[in-house]
Each structure stands twice: as structure tokens, then as C-alpha cells.
Design a protein around this motif. Structure first.
Motif, PDB file in Angstrom:
ATOM      1  N   PRO A 101       0.822  -1.213   0.000  1.00 23.15           N
ATOM      2  CA  PRO A 101       0.000   0.000   0.000  1.00 23.15           C
ATOM      3  C   PRO A 101       0.857   1.265   0.000  1.00 23.15           C
ATOM      4  CG  PRO A 101      -0.783  -1.569   1.644  1.00 23.15           C
ATOM      5  CD  PRO A 101       0.541  -2.085   1.156  1.00 23.15           C
ATOM      6  N   GLY A 102       0.293   2.340  -0.537  1.00 20.73           N
ATOM      7  CA  GLY A 102       1.020   3.602  -0.577  1.00 20.73           C
ATOM      8  C   GLY A 102       1.427   4.069   0.807  1.00 20.73           C
ATOM      9  N   ASP A 103       2.447   4.931   0.845  1.00 20.18           N
ATOM     10  CA  ASP A 103       3.035   5.419   2.092  1.00 20.18           C
ATOM     11  C   ASP A 103       2.090   6.414   2.764  1.00 20.18           C
ATOM     12  OD1 ASP A 103       4.545   6.723   4.062  1.00 20.18           O
ATOM     13  OD2 ASP A 103       6.411   6.515   2.929  1.00 20.18           O
ATOM     14  N   LEU A 104       1.413   5.973   3.814  1.00 27.03           N
ATOM     15  CA  LEU A 104       0.422   6.815   4.478  1.00 27.03           C
ATOM     16  C   LEU A 104       1.061   8.010   5.175  1.00 27.03           C
ATOM     17  CD1 LEU A 104      -2.503   7.349   5.235  1.00 27.03           C
ATOM     18  CD2 LEU A 104      -2.197   5.826   7.210  1.00 27.03           C
ATOM     19  N   GLU A 105       2.212   7.799   5.797  1.00 25.86           N
ATOM     20  CA  GLU A 105       2.859   8.904   6.510  1.00 25.86           C
ATOM     21  C   GLU A 105       3.336   9.988   5.551  1.00 25.86           C
ATOM     22  OE1 GLU A 105       2.718   9.443   9.767  1.00 25.86           O
ATOM     23  OE2 GLU A 105       1.422   7.684   9.594  1.00 25.86           O
ATOM     24  N   LEU A 106       3.812   9.591   4.378  1.00 22.40           N
ATOM     25  CA  LEU A 106       4.221  10.584   3.394  1.00 22.40           C
ATOM     26  C   LEU A 106       2.999  11.330   2.869  1.00 22.40           C
ATOM     27  CD1 LEU A 106       6.465  11.904   1.815  1.00 22.40           C
ATOM     28  CD2 LEU A 106       6.345  10.026   0.144  1.00 22.40           C
ATOM     29  N   PHE A 107       1.892  10.609   2.674  1.00 25.09           N
ATOM     30  CA  PHE A 107       0.642  11.253   2.258  1.00 25.09           C
ATOM     31  C   PHE A 107       0.233  12.310   3.286  1.00 25.09           C
ATOM     32  CE2 PHE A 107      -3.890  11.790   1.853  1.00 25.09           C
ATOM     33  CZ  PHE A 107      -4.141  11.705   0.489  1.00 25.09           C
ATOM     34  N   ARG A 108       0.270  11.935   4.555  1.00 20.97           N
ATOM     35  CA  ARG A 108      -0.079  12.886   5.617  1.00 20.97           C
ATOM     36  C   ARG A 108       0.825  14.112   5.601  1.00 20.97           C
ATOM     37  NH1 ARG A 108      -3.458  10.398   9.489  1.00 20.97           N
ATOM     38  NH2 ARG A 108      -3.174   8.144   9.689  1.00 20.97           N
ATOM     39  N   LYS A 109       2.118  13.896   5.377  1.00 21.75           N
ATOM     40  CA  LYS A 109       3.080  14.998   5.393  1.00 21.75           C
ATOM     41  C   LYS A 109       2.778  15.995   4.285  1.00 21.75           C
ATOM     42  CE  LYS A 109       8.033  16.014   5.155  1.00 21.75           C
ATOM     43  NZ  LYS A 109       9.409  15.434   5.042  1.00 21.75           N
ATOM     44  N   VAL A 110       2.455  15.497   3.087  1.00 19.85           N
ATOM     45  CA  VAL A 110       2.141  16.381   1.966  1.00 19.85           C
ATOM     46  C   VAL A 110       0.890  17.205   2.268  1.00 19.85           C
ATOM     47  CG1 VAL A 110       1.505  16.476  -0.475  1.00 19.85           C
ATOM     48  CG2 VAL A 110       3.246  14.861   0.290  1.00 19.85           C
ATOM     49  N   ILE A 111      -0.145  16.558   2.790  1.00 17.79           N
ATOM     50  CA  ILE A 111      -1.372  17.269   3.149  1.00 17.79           C
ATOM     51  C   ILE A 111      -1.083  18.298   4.236  1.00 17.79           C
ATOM     52  CG2 ILE A 111      -3.688  17.057   4.119  1.00 17.79           C
ATOM     53  CD1 ILE A 111      -3.461  15.934   1.283  1.00 17.79           C
ATOM     54  N   GLU A 112      -0.267  17.926   5.198  1.00 19.10           N
ATOM     55  CA  GLU A 112       0.045  18.813   6.326  1.00 19.10           C
ATOM     56  C   GLU A 112       0.759  20.080   5.859  1.00 19.10           C
ATOM     57  OE1 GLU A 112      -0.079  19.672  10.494  1.00 19.10           O
ATOM     58  OE2 GLU A 112      -1.047  18.097   9.317  1.00 19.10           O
ATOM     59  N   ILE A 113       1.720  19.928   4.970  1.00 23.02           N
ATOM     60  CA  ILE A 113       2.474  21.100   4.502  1.00 23.02           C
ATOM     61  C   ILE A 113       1.670  21.903   3.479  1.00 23.02           C
ATOM     62  CG2 ILE A 113       4.520  21.852   3.218  1.00 23.02           C
ATOM     63  CD1 ILE A 113       6.018  19.479   4.493  1.00 23.02           C
ATOM     64  N   ASN A 114       1.155  21.235   2.466  1.00 21.02           N
ATOM     65  CA  ASN A 114       0.540  21.946   1.339  1.00 21.02           C
ATOM     66  C   ASN A 114      -0.839  22.522   1.649  1.00 21.02           C
ATOM     67  OD1 ASN A 114       2.818  20.980   0.067  1.00 21.02           O
ATOM     68  ND2 ASN A 114       1.734  19.823  -1.496  1.00 21.02           N
TER      69      ASN A 114
END
Length: 256
Positions: A101-114
Motif C-alpha cells: 500500500p502507498g506510504d500513508l505517513e508521506l501522504f499525511r506529510k504532503v497534506i500537512e504542509i501543502n
């Protein structure tokens, strides 16, 4: 709202679109506060620009970091009129990768910053703007410019996180404009296409040439200075509000 003698906060101001906008606004007589995590580059740009420019190391996801930085801007320049949200990241995140499955923590990080970072800076900046005296006959107190992307509409393979974050920025912009209308604060967004930021310098010539052929017309990558000029228009044209403007030379992104 005229740029001359106004104060602008520019996140991601130490490179790319943010740097180009900081330089352009400063050249038009605005005071600029560069918010970025790259202290060395940000301080160098502020020093080069000289009077009317400052740098502050800012984590856009941190309430305390942003509030402290805006307070410093107010202490030095007296008021805040413009906020340009350029800070963002764009790592590849697929729904399913080669190893699972895709990297959930990286997904969260992108949403958090952007996305969360955009709202975080905008909310603090808007509160400061709401205290301004009106600067023109329309009662203008401030302008916020968010940064979306054509990926919000045509996300490519591997852009699940980035597209979701930028789609959020598109949706946020009109709602924020409605929230802040009573305060005399306008909110718009720019959705850039393929703009020649430093990221493109790491690409092979083959990849670069392939990308440069994709826009409809003119057939080339956009320049950060062109985005800066659009930002100028969004500041100066009081009738632009609640809008997300594509700046992409007519490109419609393909799946890959």
C-alpha cells in the motif's frame, strides 16, 4: 490594492515561485517578509534586497512558528497587507506501490504542509490584516494568494498526495474568500502548470525537452517571473476574488 508601500508575507520565498514573487513585489515598492525553512538562502535574498526585506525561518505546519513570525513582521513593518502561500512539497505517492500500500505517513506529510500549512499561515495573516485601516475606496484591508496546481484537476500517476492537497487548496479558496469578505480581505489562488523552478534543473535534457513540448502555446515551460506578475495582478485588481486561475499555457496533463 497597490503594492507600493504595502507589506507582503511570502512563504516558500527562498526559491522558485516564492523567490520570484518576493523580488518582483520588492521591485514595485512593497516590503517583503520571506518565510522559509532554508535559512541560508532566505537570509541571502533578504540581504541582497536590502531595505524593506526580512527573513524568518518558519515551519508552516506549526501554529507557534507562524504566529511568532507574523508578530515579528508587524513589529518591524507595522502592518501586513498581502500573504502569498507558495510553500509546498511534491513527493510521489501512489495508492499502491511496488512493495505494498502507498506510504500513508508521506501522504499525511504532503497534506500537512501543502493544505494545512496554507490554512495555518492564511488564518494568522488574515487576523493581522483585519486590524488594518482600509487602504482604498473599496475598503480593502488585505489580499491572500494561495498556490494550487493543475494537478488539482488532472493529477498524474504518483500524484495522489499532491493532487489531493492542491484540490483542497482550490476548495479552500472560495470558502476563505466568503469568510473574509466582511473584513475587506480578498482571497484567490494560482494553479500553475509546468513552471521552470529549480526542480527542473535536475532533470536530464531528454526529460526536460519532453516536458517543454507539452504546453499548448507557447510551447515552453513557464517562468517563475510570469507567476509573479499574475500575483501582482491578483493583488492590484480589486474585482478578482474567490477565483482559482490556471496559468498553464493551455496544458491538460496526461496520466503520465
Amino acid at each position: 490594492m497597490r503594492l507600493n508601500d504595502k507589506t507582503a508575507v511570502i512563504t516558500g520565498g527562498a526559491s522558485g515561485l516564492g523567490e520570484a514573487t518576493a523580488r518582483h513585489f520588492h521591485g514595485l515598492g512593497a516590503r517583503v517578509a520571506i518565510f522559509d525553512i532554508n535559512r541560508e538562502r532566505g537570509e541571502a535574498i533578504a540581504t541582497e534586497l536590502g531595505e524593506g526585506a526580512m527573513f524568518h525561518s518558519v515551519d508552516v505546519t506549526s501554529a507557534a512558528s507562524v504566529e511568532e513570525a507574523v508578530e515579528e513582521v508587524l513589529a518591524r513593518f507595522g502592518a501586513l497587507h498581502i500573504c502569498c502561500n507558495y510553500a509546498g512539497i511534491a513527493p510521489a505517492v501512489k495508492t499502491v506501490g511496488r512493495d505494498g500500500p502507498g506510504d500513508l505517513e508521506l501522504f499525511r506529510k504532503v497534506i500537512e504542509i501543502n493544505l494545512v500549512g496554507t490554512f495555518n499561515v492564511a488564518r494568522v495573516a488574515a487576523y493581522a490584516m483585519s486590524k488594518n485601516d482600509p487602504v482604498d475606496e473599496d475598503g480593502s484591508r488585505g489580499v491572500i494568494i494561495n498556490t494550487a496546481s493543475v494537478a488539482a484537476y488532472e493529477g498524474q500517476i504518483g500524484q495522489a498526495a499532491y493532487s489531493a492537497s492542491k484540490g483542497g487548496v482550490v476548495s479552500l479558496t472560495l470558502t476563505m474568500a466568503r469568510d473574509l469578505a466582511r473584513n475587506g480581505i480578498r482571497v484567490n489562488a494560482i494553479a500553475p502548470g509546468l513552471i521552470h523552478t529549480p526542480m527542473f534543473d535536475s532533470f536530464s535534457q531528454e526529460v526536460y525537452d519532453s516536458l517543454a513540448k507539452q504546453p499548448l502555446y507557447p510551447v515552453r515551460l513557464g517562468q517563475p517571473e510570469e507567476v509573479a506578475r499574475l500575483a501582482q495582478h491578483l493583488v492590484e485588481n480589486n474585482y478578482m476574488n474567490g477565483e482559482c486561475v490556471r496559468m498553464d499555457a493551455g496544458i491538460r496533463m496526461q496520466p503520465r
